[in-house]
Motif scaffolding. Structure first.
Motif, PDB file in Angstrom:
ATOM      1  N   PRO A 144       0.820  -1.216   0.000  1.00 24.04           N
ATOM      2  CA  PRO A 144       0.000   0.000   0.000  1.00 24.04           C
ATOM      3  C   PRO A 144       0.856   1.268   0.000  1.00 24.04           C
ATOM      4  O   PRO A 144       1.036   1.920   1.029  1.00 24.04           O
ATOM      5  CB  PRO A 144      -0.817  -0.136   1.288  1.00 24.04           C
ATOM      6  N   ALA A 145       1.351   1.639  -1.151  1.00 28.19           N
ATOM      7  CA  ALA A 145       2.309   2.729  -1.261  1.00 28.19           C
ATOM      8  C   ALA A 145       1.683   4.096  -1.520  1.00 28.19           C
ATOM      9  O   ALA A 145       2.356   5.107  -1.395  1.00 28.19           O
ATOM     10  CB  ALA A 145       3.297   2.417  -2.385  1.00 28.19           C
ATOM     11  N   TYR A 146       0.398   4.144  -1.877  1.00 25.44           N
ATOM     12  CA  TYR A 146      -0.193   5.394  -2.335  1.00 25.44           C
ATOM     13  C   TYR A 146      -1.242   5.928  -1.365  1.00 25.44           C
ATOM     14  O   TYR A 146      -2.136   5.202  -0.942  1.00 25.44           O
ATOM     15  CB  TYR A 146      -0.830   5.211  -3.720  1.00 25.44           C
ATOM     16  N   THR A 147      -1.142   7.207  -1.053  1.00 29.51           N
ATOM     17  CA  THR A 147      -2.144   7.866  -0.226  1.00 29.51           C
ATOM     18  C   THR A 147      -3.419   8.053  -1.048  1.00 29.51           C
ATOM     19  O   THR A 147      -3.401   7.944  -2.284  1.00 29.51           O
ATOM     20  CB  THR A 147      -1.664   9.251   0.220  1.00 29.51           C
ATOM     21  N   MET A 148      -4.505   8.363  -0.378  1.00 30.88           N
ATOM     22  CA  MET A 148      -5.760   8.582  -1.088  1.00 30.88           C
ATOM     23  C   MET A 148      -5.621   9.729  -2.083  1.00 30.88           C
ATOM     24  O   MET A 148      -6.064   9.627  -3.231  1.00 30.88           O
ATOM     25  CB  MET A 148      -6.904   8.875  -0.128  1.00 30.88           C
ATOM     26  N   GLY A 149      -4.984  10.813  -1.669  1.00 30.89           N
ATOM     27  CA  GLY A 149      -4.821  11.952  -2.567  1.00 30.89           C
ATOM     28  C   GLY A 149      -4.022  11.595  -3.803  1.00 30.89           C
ATOM     29  O   GLY A 149      -4.394  11.966  -4.923  1.00 30.89           O
ATOM     30  N   ARG A 150      -2.922  10.890  -3.609  1.00 28.28           N
ATOM     31  CA  ARG A 150      -2.083  10.494  -4.750  1.00 28.28           C
ATOM     32  C   ARG A 150      -2.819   9.501  -5.631  1.00 28.28           C
ATOM     33  O   ARG A 150      -2.761   9.581  -6.858  1.00 28.28           O
ATOM     34  CB  ARG A 150      -0.763   9.897  -4.243  1.00 28.28           C
ATOM     35  N   ALA A 151      -3.539   8.553  -5.026  1.00 29.51           N
ATOM     36  CA  ALA A 151      -4.295   7.565  -5.799  1.00 29.51           C
ATOM     37  C   ALA A 151      -5.364   8.268  -6.636  1.00 29.51           C
ATOM     38  O   ALA A 151      -5.516   7.969  -7.831  1.00 29.51           O
ATOM     39  CB  ALA A 151      -4.925   6.539  -4.869  1.00 29.51           C
ATOM     40  N   ALA A 152      -6.090   9.197  -6.044  1.00 31.86           N
ATOM     41  CA  ALA A 152      -7.126   9.931  -6.774  1.00 31.86           C
ATOM     42  C   ALA A 152      -6.508  10.725  -7.922  1.00 31.86           C
ATOM     43  O   ALA A 152      -7.049  10.750  -9.034  1.00 31.86           O
ATOM     44  CB  ALA A 152      -7.879  10.855  -5.821  1.00 31.86           C
ATOM     45  N   ARG A 175      -6.026   6.169   4.595  1.00 34.62           N
ATOM     46  CA  ARG A 175      -6.136   5.101   3.597  1.00 34.62           C
ATOM     47  C   ARG A 175      -4.880   5.046   2.742  1.00 34.62           C
ATOM     48  O   ARG A 175      -4.370   6.071   2.320  1.00 34.62           O
ATOM     49  CB  ARG A 175      -7.355   5.340   2.709  1.00 34.62           C
ATOM     50  N   ARG A 176      -4.447   3.811   2.452  1.00 33.63           N
ATOM     51  CA  ARG A 176      -3.285   3.583   1.593  1.00 33.63           C
ATOM     52  C   ARG A 176      -3.665   2.527   0.557  1.00 33.63           C
ATOM     53  O   ARG A 176      -4.277   1.514   0.890  1.00 33.63           O
ATOM     54  CB  ARG A 176      -2.092   3.096   2.412  1.00 33.63           C
ATOM     55  N   TYR A 177      -3.279   2.763  -0.689  1.00 33.58           N
ATOM     56  CA  TYR A 177      -3.675   1.901  -1.801  1.00 33.58           C
ATOM     57  C   TYR A 177      -2.460   1.263  -2.468  1.00 33.58           C
ATOM     58  O   TYR A 177      -1.404   1.883  -2.588  1.00 33.58           O
ATOM     59  CB  TYR A 177      -4.441   2.713  -2.844  1.00 33.58           C
ATOM     60  N   SER A 178      -2.642   0.043  -2.943  1.00 40.53           N
ATOM     61  CA  SER A 178      -1.592  -0.663  -3.681  1.00 40.53           C
ATOM     62  C   SER A 178      -1.793  -0.457  -5.182  1.00 40.53           C
ATOM     63  O   SER A 178      -2.849   0.002  -5.632  1.00 40.53           O
ATOM     64  CB  SER A 178      -1.662  -2.156  -3.365  1.00 40.53           C
ATOM     65  N   ARG A 179      -0.775  -0.826  -5.947  1.00 43.93           N
ATOM     66  CA  ARG A 179      -0.896  -0.745  -7.409  1.00 43.93           C
ATOM     67  C   ARG A 179      -2.012  -1.651  -7.915  1.00 43.93           C
ATOM     68  O   ARG A 179      -2.749  -1.290  -8.828  1.00 43.93           O
ATOM     69  CB  ARG A 179       0.424  -1.112  -8.079  1.00 43.93           C
ATOM     70  N   TYR A 180      -2.148  -2.836  -7.325  1.00 44.61           N
ATOM     71  CA  TYR A 180      -3.228  -3.746  -7.713  1.00 44.61           C
ATOM     72  C   TYR A 180      -4.581  -3.078  -7.478  1.00 44.61           C
ATOM     73  O   TYR A 180      -5.460  -3.102  -8.346  1.00 44.61           O
ATOM     74  CB  TYR A 180      -3.129  -5.060  -6.922  1.00 44.61           C
ATOM     75  N   GLN A 181      -4.763  -2.457  -6.325  1.00 48.87           N
ATOM     76  CA  GLN A 181      -6.021  -1.785  -6.028  1.00 48.87           C
ATOM     77  C   GLN A 181      -6.275  -0.625  -6.987  1.00 48.87           C
ATOM     78  O   GLN A 181      -7.421  -0.380  -7.376  1.00 48.87           O
ATOM     79  CB  GLN A 181      -6.029  -1.285  -4.580  1.00 48.87           C
ATOM     80  N   LEU A 182      -5.225   0.067  -7.382  1.00 47.18           N
ATOM     81  CA  LEU A 182      -5.388   1.169  -8.326  1.00 47.18           C
ATOM     82  C   LEU A 182      -5.825   0.663  -9.696  1.00 47.18           C
ATOM     83  O   LEU A 182      -6.636   1.305 -10.369  1.00 47.18           O
ATOM     84  CB  LEU A 182      -4.103   1.986  -8.444  1.00 47.18           C
TER      85      LEU A 182
END
Length: 123
Positions: free
Chosen positions: A17-25, A54-61
């Motif tokens: 989970p490398a990405y913050t919600m803001g970065r993922a959005a 919240r933290r998101y992975s590349r798979y989740q993105l």
């Protein structure tokens, strides 16, 4: 990265989970609200940082991007999430099926190879 730094391994991990919600959005060109909505629909469940963010992975993105694509084409968000879940399940089932076929093929080749010379000979 050096062997002493496991961060390099994490950055290559699709599930980290490398990405913050803001970065993922930002990466998905969507809003944090969209990410919350697909989380509420249980399409993805982001991990939480120690601070509760919240933290998101590349798979989740990738999953979120597919849902976004469907929503952009007019599919209601709940339906888009269900479609993506079913697509993911189908892909996994096809992968498992291919593994079983490969194993069965290898077993058949091994069985054919061990039976040589044991059949009736033609003279």
């Amino acid at each position: 990265m050096t062997a002493d730094n496991p961060l390099g391994d994490r950055l290559d991990d699709d599930d980290y989970p490398a990405y913050t919600m803001g970065r993922a959005a930002e990466m998905l060109r969507t809003t944090p609200g969209f990410l919350r909505a697909i989380g509420e629909a249980r399409l993805i469940t982001p991990l939480r940082s120690e601070g509760g963010h919240r933290r998101y992975s590349r798979y989740q993105l990738r999953i979120a991007a597919r849902a976004r694509e469907l929503v952009d084409k007019g599919t209601p968000i709940e339906a888009a999430c269900r479609i993506v879940i079913l697509e993911d399940q189908l892909e996994e089932a096809q992968r498992i099926n291919a593994e079983y076929r490969r194993a069965a093929s290898e077993a058949n080749k091994a069985a054919d190879g061990s039976g040589r010379g044991s059949g009736p000979s033609s003279s």
